[in-house]
Design a protein around this motif. Structure first.
Motif, PDB file in Angstrom:
ATOM      1  N   ILE A  45       0.843  -1.201   0.000  1.00  0.00           N
ATOM      2  CA  ILE A  45       0.000   0.000   0.000  1.00  0.00           C
ATOM      3  C   ILE A  45       0.880   1.254   0.000  1.00  0.00           C
ATOM      4  O   ILE A  45       0.622   2.221  -0.725  1.00  0.00           O
ATOM      5  N   VAL A  46       1.950   1.228   0.810  1.00  0.00           N
ATOM      6  CA  VAL A  46       2.884   2.363   0.848  1.00  0.00           C
ATOM      7  C   VAL A  46       3.547   2.540  -0.517  1.00  0.00           C
ATOM      8  O   VAL A  46       3.671   3.660  -1.031  1.00  0.00           O
ATOM      9  N   GLN A  47       3.974   1.438  -1.143  1.00  0.00           N
ATOM     10  CA  GLN A  47       4.609   1.536  -2.454  1.00  0.00           C
ATOM     11  C   GLN A  47       3.649   2.076  -3.506  1.00  0.00           C
ATOM     12  O   GLN A  47       4.018   2.901  -4.339  1.00  0.00           O
ATOM     13  N   THR A  48       2.405   1.603  -3.470  1.00  0.00           N
ATOM     14  CA  THR A  48       1.422   2.029  -4.468  1.00  0.00           C
ATOM     15  C   THR A  48       1.157   3.526  -4.408  1.00  0.00           C
ATOM     16  O   THR A  48       0.916   4.169  -5.430  1.00  0.00           O
ATOM     17  N   SER A  49       1.210   4.092  -3.212  1.00  0.00           N
ATOM     18  CA  SER A  49       0.921   5.522  -3.045  1.00  0.00           C
ATOM     19  C   SER A  49       2.182   6.384  -3.026  1.00  0.00           C
ATOM     20  O   SER A  49       2.118   7.574  -2.733  1.00  0.00           O
ATOM     21  N   SER A  50       3.348   5.790  -3.320  1.00  0.00           N
ATOM     22  CA  SER A  50       4.612   6.528  -3.222  1.00  0.00           C
ATOM     23  C   SER A  50       4.758   7.524  -4.364  1.00  0.00           C
ATOM     24  O   SER A  50       4.282   7.306  -5.482  1.00  0.00           O
ATOM     25  N   ASN A  51       5.446   8.619  -4.065  1.00  0.00           N
ATOM     26  CA  ASN A  51       5.698   9.672  -5.053  1.00  0.00           C
ATOM     27  C   ASN A  51       7.180   9.986  -5.226  1.00  0.00           C
ATOM     28  O   ASN A  51       7.538  10.922  -5.930  1.00  0.00           O
ATOM     29  N   ASN A  52       8.048   9.217  -4.548  1.00  0.00           N
ATOM     30  CA  ASN A  52       9.484   9.406  -4.708  1.00  0.00           C
ATOM     31  C   ASN A  52      10.200   8.109  -4.349  1.00  0.00           C
ATOM     32  O   ASN A  52       9.577   7.144  -3.864  1.00  0.00           O
ATOM     33  N   PHE A  53      11.506   8.093  -4.593  1.00  0.00           N
ATOM     34  CA  PHE A  53      12.287   6.875  -4.383  1.00  0.00           C
ATOM     35  C   PHE A  53      12.294   6.454  -2.915  1.00  0.00           C
ATOM     36  O   PHE A  53      12.217   5.265  -2.597  1.00  0.00           O
ATOM     37  N   GLU A  54      12.368   7.427  -2.008  1.00  0.00           N
ATOM     38  CA  GLU A  54      12.420   7.106  -0.582  1.00  0.00           C
ATOM     39  C   GLU A  54      11.165   6.381  -0.131  1.00  0.00           C
ATOM     40  O   GLU A  54      11.225   5.379   0.582  1.00  0.00           O
ATOM     41  N   GLN A  55       9.983   6.897  -0.526  1.00  0.00           N
ATOM     42  CA  GLN A  55       8.723   6.256  -0.144  1.00  0.00           C
ATOM     43  C   GLN A  55       8.617   4.854  -0.753  1.00  0.00           C
ATOM     44  O   GLN A  55       8.168   3.912  -0.089  1.00  0.00           O
ATOM     45  N   LEU A  56       9.042   4.723  -2.007  1.00  0.00           N
ATOM     46  CA  LEU A  56       9.003   3.419  -2.664  1.00  0.00           C
ATOM     47  C   LEU A  56       9.892   2.414  -1.936  1.00  0.00           C
ATOM     48  O   LEU A  56       9.510   1.253  -1.738  1.00  0.00           O
ATOM     49  N   THR A  57      11.074   2.854  -1.492  1.00  0.00           N
ATOM     50  CA  THR A  57      12.004   1.966  -0.796  1.00  0.00           C
ATOM     51  C   THR A  57      11.493   1.592   0.584  1.00  0.00           C
ATOM     52  O   THR A  57      11.615   0.436   1.018  1.00  0.00           O
ATOM     53  N   ILE A  58      10.898   2.558   1.297  1.00  0.00           N
ATOM     54  CA  ILE A  58      10.337   2.273   2.628  1.00  0.00           C
ATOM     55  C   ILE A  58       9.217   1.232   2.514  1.00  0.00           C
ATOM     56  O   ILE A  58       9.145   0.283   3.298  1.00  0.00           O
ATOM     57  N   GLY A  59       8.342   1.422   1.533  1.00  0.00           N
ATOM     58  CA  GLY A  59       7.285   0.437   1.320  1.00  0.00           C
ATOM     59  C   GLY A  59       7.844  -0.932   0.997  1.00  0.00           C
ATOM     60  O   GLY A  59       7.371  -1.953   1.513  1.00  0.00           O
ATOM     61  N   GLY A  60       8.891  -0.973   0.156  1.00  0.00           N
ATOM     62  CA  GLY A  60       9.526  -2.241  -0.158  1.00  0.00           C
ATOM     63  C   GLY A  60      10.180  -2.883   1.044  1.00  0.00           C
ATOM     64  O   GLY A  60      10.179  -4.112   1.186  1.00  0.00           O
ATOM     65  N   LEU A  61      10.731  -2.044   1.933  1.00  0.00           N
ATOM     66  CA  LEU A  61      11.345  -2.554   3.158  1.00  0.00           C
ATOM     67  C   LEU A  61      10.309  -3.240   4.043  1.00  0.00           C
ATOM     68  O   LEU A  61      10.524  -4.362   4.526  1.00  0.00           O
ATOM     69  N   VAL A  62       9.166  -2.584   4.250  1.00  0.00           N
ATOM     70  CA  VAL A  62       8.093  -3.168   5.076  1.00  0.00           C
ATOM     71  C   VAL A  62       7.576  -4.454   4.435  1.00  0.00           C
ATOM     72  O   VAL A  62       7.377  -5.468   5.117  1.00  0.00           O
ATOM     73  N   ALA A  63       7.373  -4.416   3.116  1.00  0.00           N
ATOM     74  CA  ALA A  63       6.900  -5.612   2.408  1.00  0.00           C
ATOM     75  C   ALA A  63       7.911  -6.755   2.520  1.00  0.00           C
ATOM     76  O   ALA A  63       7.528  -7.923   2.655  1.00  0.00           O
ATOM     77  N   SER A  64       9.203  -6.430   2.487  1.00  0.00           N
ATOM     78  CA  SER A  64      10.245  -7.459   2.580  1.00  0.00           C
ATOM     79  C   SER A  64      10.255  -8.124   3.950  1.00  0.00           C
ATOM     80  O   SER A  64      10.477  -9.330   4.062  1.00  0.00           O
ATOM     81  N   ILE A  65      10.024  -7.333   4.988  1.00  0.00           N
ATOM     82  CA  ILE A  65       9.959  -7.904   6.343  1.00  0.00           C
ATOM     83  C   ILE A  65       8.837  -8.935   6.406  1.00  0.00           C
ATOM     84  O   ILE A  65       8.994 -10.029   6.952  1.00  0.00           O
ATOM     85  N   GLY A  66       7.679  -8.581   5.828  1.00  0.00           N
ATOM     86  CA  GLY A  66       6.569  -9.522   5.812  1.00  0.00           C
ATOM     87  C   GLY A  66       6.835 -10.719   4.934  1.00  0.00           C
ATOM     88  O   GLY A  66       6.562 -11.866   5.312  1.00  0.00           O
ATOM     89  N   SER A  67       7.395 -10.483   3.759  1.00  0.00           N
ATOM     90  CA  SER A  67       7.664 -11.569   2.822  1.00  0.00           C
ATOM     91  C   SER A  67       8.661 -12.570   3.396  1.00  0.00           C
ATOM     92  O   SER A  67       8.520 -13.781   3.212  1.00  0.00           O
ATOM     93  N   THR A  68       9.660 -12.056   4.113  1.00  0.00           N
ATOM     94  CA  THR A  68      10.653 -12.940   4.727  1.00  0.00           C
ATOM     95  C   THR A  68      10.008 -13.860   5.754  1.00  0.00           C
ATOM     96  O   THR A  68      10.312 -15.055   5.816  1.00  0.00           O
ATOM     97  N   GLY A  69       9.088 -13.322   6.546  1.00  0.00           N
ATOM     98  CA  GLY A  69       8.397 -14.137   7.537  1.00  0.00           C
ATOM     99  C   GLY A  69       7.592 -15.244   6.895  1.00  0.00           C
ATOM    100  O   GLY A  69       7.612 -16.400   7.349  1.00  0.00           O
ATOM    101  N   TYR A  70       6.891 -14.907   5.820  1.00  0.00           N
ATOM    102  CA  TYR A  70       6.105 -15.939   5.144  1.00  0.00           C
ATOM    103  C   TYR A  70       7.001 -17.004   4.532  1.00  0.00           C
ATOM    104  O   TYR A  70       6.779 -18.205   4.720  1.00  0.00           O
ATOM    105  N   SER A  71       8.037 -16.588   3.778  1.00  0.00           N
ATOM    106  CA  SER A  71       8.888 -17.554   3.089  1.00  0.00           C
ATOM    107  C   SER A  71       9.615 -18.456   4.075  1.00  0.00           C
ATOM    108  O   SER A  71       9.787 -19.656   3.825  1.00  0.00           O
ATOM    109  N   CYS A  72      10.020 -17.902   5.205  1.00  0.00           N
ATOM    110  CA  CYS A  72      10.691 -18.700   6.238  1.00  0.00           C
ATOM    111  C   CYS A  72       9.763 -19.773   6.775  1.00  0.00           C
ATOM    112  O   CYS A  72      10.073 -20.962   6.767  1.00  0.00           O
ATOM    113  N   LEU A  73       8.586 -19.361   7.234  1.00  0.00           N
ATOM    114  CA  LEU A  73       7.690 -20.312   7.882  1.00  0.00           C
ATOM    115  C   LEU A  73       7.091 -21.287   6.888  1.00  0.00           C
ATOM    116  O   LEU A  73       6.792 -22.433   7.237  1.00  0.00           O
TER     117      LEU A  73
END
Length: 374
Positions: free
Chosen positions: A78-106
Motif C-alpha cells: 500500500i505504501v509503495q502504491t501511493s509513493s511519489n518518490n524513491f524514498e517512499q518506494l524503498t520504505i514500502g519495499g522494506l516493510v513488504a520485505s519484512i513480511g515476505s521474509t516471515g512468510y517464506s521462512c515459515l
C-alpha cells in the motif's frame, strides 16, 4: 498442503508481477542507478529475520506470525502504491520485505517439518496487494482452524516465553551481522552517486566501519555467544556448505545479469518495458518447469548433489550463451532462449540446494540452515 501450494501460486504471481513493474517507478523517480539497493536490503533482512521468525513462532504461534508477516507485506505494498518518490518506494519495499521474509521462512519450515506500462505501475502494485491478501486468506484460514482444532482435542500447546526468546536468539550477533552486511554492501552500490566515488569520506568510513563490525562479529561468535546465529555444526557440514556454495555462485550470476537487464533491452533495442519484460520471461518459465521435474528425479533416484552440479553447469553454459545473445543485433529468440537455459540451471540448483540442506541437518537447525542458504 493444498492451501500452501495454492498460496504459493498466488505469491509467485505477485513476485513476478512486482519484479516486472518495480523498474518503471524507479525510472519515473530518476533513481534507476539505485535499483540494486532494494534487493540488497531484502537479502540482509532475510539473513537476519529468518532465524528470528522461526523462534518467534515458538513464542506466539505459527499462524499468528504468518498473519503478522502477511499483514506487513500488504501494508508495504500500500505504501509503495501511493509513493511519489524513491524514498517512499524503498520504505514500502522494506516493510513488504519484512513480511515476505516471515512468510517464506515459515512456509519452508512448515513443509520441511511435515501489465507493466508506465501509466499502470500503480495498478500493478495494487494487483500485487490483492494477490497477497488472497494468498494470506488462503494460507492463514486453515492454519488458524487446524491450530484451534488441535488445541481443543489435545489441549493448548505450551508456548515459549519472551524471556526464552531473549536467551535463545542471539540479538547481539544479529545486530553485528546486519551492521557488517549493510556497511560493506551499501557503499558498493551508492559510491557511484558521489563525484569522487570511492574516495568520498563517507564511503571510506562505511567500508572501514564494516570491517570493524566484521571482526567484532567473528570474535563474538567465537568467544562470547552461547547461541551463535551461525553454529559450527552447520558450517562443518560438507553437504550444507556445498549447497550454500552452489547458491552463492547461482545468486551472483543472477544478480550480475539481471539488475539492469530490462533497462539495457529498452535502450539497446529501442523497445518499451512490457516487451523487455517478455523477452526476459524465458528465465522464470524454465525455472518453474524444471523445479517439479528436479523434485521428481531426486525422489526417484534418491540423490541431490548431482543435481546441484548439473544445474551449475547448465547455468554456466547459459551465461556464456548470454554474451552473444545480448548483442543489440541478435534475434529476440536468441535472447529468450539464453534466458531459458539459465533458468533451467538455476531452478535445478536452487531446489536441489534447499533439499540437500534440510535433509542433512537436525530439525532444530532447519530455519538457520535455510536462512544461511538464502
Amino acid at each position: 498442503m493444498t492451501c500452501v501450494i495454492f498460496a504459493s501460486y498466488l505469491f509467485s504471481v505477485d513476485y513476478n508481477l512486482n519484479f516486472a513493474i518495480v523498474f518503471i517507478p524507479l525510472s519515473i523517480f530518476n533513481s534507476s542507478s539505485l535499483a540494486a539497493i532494494a534487493p540488497t536490503i531484502t537479502n540482509i533482512l532475510t539473513v537476519v529475520l529468518v532465524p528470528f521468525y522461526a523462534k518467534f513462532s515458538d513464542v506466539i504461534g505459527r499462524a499468528e506470525v504468518i498473519t503478522i508477516a502477511l499483514l506487513l507485506k500488504v501494508i508495504g505494498y500500500i505504501v509503495q502504491t501511493s509513493s511519489n518518490n524513491f524514498e517512499q518506494l524503498t520504505i514500502g519495499g522494506l516493510v513488504a520485505s519484512i513480511g515476505s521474509t516471515g512468510y517464506s521462512c515459515l512456509q519452508s519450515v512448515i513443509i520441511a517439518g511435515y501489465l507493466a506500462t508506465e501509466d499502470t505501475w500503480r495498478l500493478g502494485l495494487t494487483v500485487c496487494t490483492i494477490l497477497v491478501a488472497l494468498g494470506a486468506v488462503t494460507l492463514v484460514t486453515p492454519l488458524w482452524y487446524l491450530q484451534r482444532k488441535g488445541e481443543k482435542q489435545l489441549g493448548e500447546r505450551p508456548r515459549r516465553t519472551f524471556s526464552w526468546l531473549w536467551k535463545q536468539f542471539d540479538f547481539i550477533g544479529v545486530i553485528l551481522l546486519a551492521a557488517t552486511l549493510s556497511l560493506l554492501f551499501f557503499p558498493l552500490i551508492t559510491a557511484g552517486t558521489y563525484e569522487d566515488n570511492f574516495r568520498n569520506p563517507i564511503i571510506i568510513g562505511c567500508l572501514c566501519a564494516g570491517g570493524v563490525f566484521l571482526v567484532g562479529l567473528l570474535v563474538w561468535n567465537a568467544k562470547f555467544s552461547t547461541k551463535p546465529m551461525l553454529p559450527k555444526r552447520i558450517w562443518s557440514d560438507r553437504t550444507v556448505m556445498g549447497a550454500i556454495c552452489g547458491s552463492i555462485v547461482s545468486g551472483m550470476m543472477v544478480s550480475m545479469n539481471y539488475t539492469y537487464f530490462y533497462y539495457y533491452l529498452v535502450v539497446t533495442r529501442k523497445i518499451d518495458f512490457p516487451k523487455s519484460y517478455l523477452l526476459a520471461r524465458g528465465y522464470q518459465m524454465a525455472y518453474y518447469i524444471i523445479a517439479p521435474i528436479t523434485g521428481f528425479l531426486m525422489r526417484k533416484f534418491l540423490v541431490t548433489r548431482r543435481f546441484i552440479w548439473i544445474g551449475l553447469i547448465i547455468q554456466t553454459i547459459g551465461t556464456i550463451i548470454m554474451i552473444p545473445a545480448r548483442l543489440p543485433g541478435s534475434s529476440d529468440f536468441f535472447v529468450a532462449a539464453s534466458q531459458a537455459v539459465v533458468g533451467l540451471g538455476d531452478g535445478m540448483t536452487s531446489l536441489a540446494s534447499i533439499v540437500s540442506i534440510t535433509g542433512s541437518v537436525h530439525r532444530r537447525d532447519y530455519a538457520m540452515a535455510i536462512s544461511v542458504n538464502l
